[in-house]
Design a protein around this motif. Structure first.
Motif, PDB file in Angstrom:
ATOM      1  N   ALA A 298      12.035   5.115  -2.130  1.00 28.38           N
ATOM      2  CA  ALA A 298      11.853   5.781  -1.308  1.00 28.38           C
ATOM      3  C   ALA A 298      10.427   5.404  -0.572  1.00 28.38           C
ATOM      4  O   ALA A 298       9.628   4.812  -1.214  1.00 28.38           O
ATOM      5  N   VAL A 299      10.115   5.640   0.874  1.00 30.88           N
ATOM      6  CA  VAL A 299       9.143   5.149   1.544  1.00 30.88           C
ATOM      7  C   VAL A 299       8.672   6.394   2.571  1.00 30.88           C
ATOM      8  O   VAL A 299       9.433   6.921   3.248  1.00 30.88           O
ATOM      9  N   ASP A 300       7.427   6.796   2.269  1.00 30.70           N
ATOM     10  CA  ASP A 300       6.880   7.973   3.088  1.00 30.70           C
ATOM     11  C   ASP A 300       6.571   7.577   4.659  1.00 30.70           C
ATOM     12  O   ASP A 300       6.660   6.451   4.975  1.00 30.70           O
ATOM     13  N   ASP A 301       6.177   8.429   5.531  1.00 34.59           N
ATOM     14  CA  ASP A 301       5.903   8.409   6.569  1.00 34.59           C
ATOM     15  C   ASP A 301       4.809   7.611   6.927  1.00 34.59           C
ATOM     16  O   ASP A 301       4.486   7.099   7.888  1.00 34.59           O
TER      17      ASP A 301
ATOM     18  N   ASP B 107       5.332   2.342  -0.201  1.00 37.00           N
ATOM     19  CA  ASP B 107       6.527   2.227  -0.937  1.00 37.00           C
ATOM     20  C   ASP B 107       5.919   2.135  -2.612  1.00 37.00           C
ATOM     21  O   ASP B 107       5.605   1.074  -3.050  1.00 37.00           O
ATOM     22  N   ASP B 108       6.353   3.339  -3.228  1.00 36.82           N
ATOM     23  CA  ASP B 108       5.988   3.335  -4.584  1.00 36.82           C
ATOM     24  C   ASP B 108       6.422   2.331  -5.521  1.00 36.82           C
ATOM     25  O   ASP B 108       5.877   1.809  -6.524  1.00 36.82           O
TER      26      ASP B 108
ATOM     27  N   ARG C  60      -5.212   6.017  -2.094  1.00 36.12           N
ATOM     28  CA  ARG C  60      -4.512   5.845  -0.605  1.00 36.12           C
ATOM     29  C   ARG C  60      -5.910   5.313   0.228  1.00 36.12           C
ATOM     30  O   ARG C  60      -6.642   6.218   0.593  1.00 36.12           O
TER      31      ARG C  60
ATOM     32  N   THR D  23      -3.796   3.161   4.599  1.00 37.12           N
ATOM     33  CA  THR D  23      -3.516   3.535   6.356  1.00 37.12           C
ATOM     34  C   THR D  23      -4.815   3.516   7.023  1.00 37.12           C
ATOM     35  O   THR D  23      -5.716   3.057   6.693  1.00 37.12           O
TER      36      THR D  23
ATOM     37  N   ASP E 283      -5.129  11.013   9.819  1.00 39.66           N
ATOM     38  CA  ASP E 283      -4.490  10.507   8.720  1.00 39.66           C
ATOM     39  C   ASP E 283      -5.174  10.946   7.179  1.00 39.66           C
ATOM     40  O   ASP E 283      -4.534  11.509   6.364  1.00 39.66           O
TER      41      ASP E 283
ATOM     42  N   ARG F 204      -4.056  14.581   6.656  1.00 40.60           N
ATOM     43  CA  ARG F 204      -2.666  14.702   6.299  1.00 40.60           C
ATOM     44  C   ARG F 204      -2.590  14.270   4.645  1.00 40.60           C
ATOM     45  O   ARG F 204      -1.735  15.164   4.102  1.00 40.60           O
TER      46      ARG F 204
ATOM     47  N   ARG G  49      -1.654  16.654   1.325  1.00 40.96           N
ATOM     48  CA  ARG G  49      -0.665  16.390   0.559  1.00 40.96           C
ATOM     49  C   ARG G  49      -1.286  16.451  -1.154  1.00 40.96           C
ATOM     50  O   ARG G  49      -0.550  16.004  -2.049  1.00 40.96           O
TER      51      ARG G  49
ATOM     52  N   GLU H 266      -3.608  14.122  -2.120  1.00 39.45           N
ATOM     53  CA  GLU H 266      -3.733  12.452  -2.370  1.00 39.45           C
ATOM     54  C   GLU H 266      -5.238  12.205  -2.657  1.00 39.45           C
ATOM     55  O   GLU H 266      -6.037  13.011  -2.348  1.00 39.45           O
TER      56      GLU H 266
END
Length: 509
Positions: free
Chosen positions: A253-256, A260-261, A328, A351, A357, A360, A364, A366
């Protein structure tokens, strides 16, 4: 014998060698027979010349010479008569043939002065030499001729010579099986060039399991030679195969934000661990100050010419924290505009350093990291090492106040020495659109070798969290409060750096 016969005999004797030379044919040519009249006239002339210059001799010598002359004259007269008779017979037998040139009769001495001398005999031209060898390739090319065979290029000639030196190996073909029915055609022989049909191929095609077994066996031998446990090699091979299977199946899975974990856990972090553990020998302190869950803001100093400290902080939080959390990081625009670097940064969780950002990510839950010094910190000279630059206008503090998350100061010691900047190249930096172009003791003097970082000893310490939950909802809009918290975080990091420098024994130990 008359006077003319005696003169002819003397001339024939005197010029016999010259006559034989003239009548001797060249190599490859037909023999030429001189006419009798021409031979006789030349002989007479030669004899007259020799007679005029002849020295006096004795009586015995004179008589011997006269006898020899008579014999030679008789032989010459007989040859002349035979030649004349043969010519007449040939003319009478073949009147329709092409007329041939014959020798004129021998004139008498009385009327020799009144006759016109005959024309000399025509000699044949020397024939052209016959070429028995083929022309060389260079001569053929210079004349513009084209040979029958195509000229080979050096690569084709080398391939042809290699094929000639090493004959092709052919597989032994088994005998064809007997047909089951009388009308069934026999099975065709195996074709070594066919690889798409394993049942009808002469070359054994290994499957994936056999290839993996051979790879593992080779790695086990290499591990034993280097002193590594074979079990570790097998475990690593199993992880690589599992990673490839998931990537091929799309099971990740890849988030927005582009994080990519799966890629970060199996590719990004393993590439950084050799530097983290063996090159920089990072020592982590205060990891318990990071929350096990929920959002938080990690603020760290920035240095080292290249942002190597941000990578080491990410790996330290992931490997040393009990919850194995992922940081992050917020990066500058130049990081994501650089080819390949921007893609890796996105996939590893970084990011853009914007308030939107950051909000956001806080929403979550993070763990967000920021390096307020920016390029001013990474591009400062070695003489200004461990002196924090301005933290900007405190945008990261405003974002933390708006989200109500704690601020964790982080101090990094050791990054200043990996690429000590002793100068800069501003013209080159403007040419490539870079914030700075550093000059270090190894770069650009040693070329690519100067990009290898120096093995300094690193210490990363996470300080006590600074709470922001006690302020009101509009605290992010208060500039005085924002600047006050910014200075507090900056002073905390600066004092921690001084303390760690005093505790460090050496730059490299």
């Amino acid at each position: 014998m008359g006077a003319g016969g005696a003169l002819a005999a003397g001339a024939a004797r005197a010029s016999g060698e010259r006559a034989r030379r003239r009548t001797t044919p060249l190599l490859g040519a037909d023999p030429v027979t001189a006419p009798a009249a021409a031979t006789k006239k030349a002989t007479t002339k030669k004899a007259t010349t020799k007679k005029a210059t002849k020295p006096p001799t004795t009586k015995a010598a004179t008589m011997a010479k006269a006898t020899k002359k008579a014999t030679t004259a008789t032989t010459a007269t007989t040859a002349t008569t035979a030649t004349t008779a043969g010519t007449a017979a040939t003319t009478a037998a073949a009147p329709q043939a092409t007329p041939q040139r014959t020798a004129a009769p021998v004139p008498d001495s009385s009327d020799r002065s009144r006759q016109v001398p005959p024309a000399p005999a025509a000699r044949k031209h020397r024939p052209a030499p016959r070429v028995t060898s083929a022309p060389s390739a260079r001569a053929t090319t210079q004349t513009g001729e084209r040979t029958g065979s195509r000229r080979l290029s050096p690569r084709e000639r080398a391939r042809r010579d290699e094929a000639a030196r090493r004959p092709h190996l052919r597989l032994a073909q088994p005998a064809p099986a007997a047909p089951t029915t009388p009308t069934a055609p026999p099975a065709p022989p195996l074709d070594p060039t066919v690889v798409d049909a394993a049942a009808r191929s002469g070359v054994p095609v290994p499957d994936a399991a056999e290839l993996v077994e051979a790879l593992v066996a080779g790695l086990r031998l290499a591990a034993q030679a280097t002193g590594v446990a074979p079990e570790d090699v097998e475990a690593r091979v199993a992880q690589v195969l599992a990673f490839l299977r998931r990537r091929l199946d799309g099971d990740y899975a890849v988030d927005d934000f582009g994080f990519d974990d799966h890629f970060t856990e199996n590719v990004f972090y393993p590439m950084l661990r050799p530097l983290y553990r063996h090159w920089f020998r990072v020592e982590v302190r205060g990891i318990e100050n990071l929350p096990a869950e929920g959002a938080a803001l990690v603020v760290a100093n920035h240095s080292g010419t290249i942002a190597m400290d941000s990578l080491m902080v990410q790996l330290a939080i992931h490997d040393e924290h009990p919850a194995r959390r992922t940081l992050r990081a917020l990066g500058a625009d130049l990081v994501f505009q650089t080819p390949f670097v921007g893609t890796i940064a996105r996939r590893s969780g970084s990011t853009l350093a914007t308030s939107e950002d950051a909000e956001r990510l806080f929403a979550r839950g993070e763990l967000v990291g920021v390096f307020p010094e920016g390029f001013k910190g990474t591009g400062k000279r070695f003489s200004e090492r461990y002196k924090l630059q301005r933290f900007g206008r405190g945008g990261f503090v405003a974002a933390a106040l708006a989200a109500g998350v704690p601020i964790v100061p982080c101090s990094v010691v050791g990054a200043e020495e990996i690429y000590p900047i002793i100068g800069s190249m501003p013209t080159l930096a403007r040419l490539f659109g870079l914030p700075y172009a550093p000059v270090t003791p190894t770069w650009p003097l040693l070329g690519p070798l100067g990009m290898v970082p120096l093995p300094s000893k690193w210490i990363i310490e996470f300080g006590t969290p600074i709470s922001t939950s006690g302020h009101g909802p509009g605290a992010a809009e208060d500039p005085m409060l924002v600047l006050d918290l910014t200075d507090q975080v900056r002073e905390t990091i600066q004092q921690t750096l001084y303390t760690l420098l005093m505790q460090r024994r050496s730059v490299f130990f």
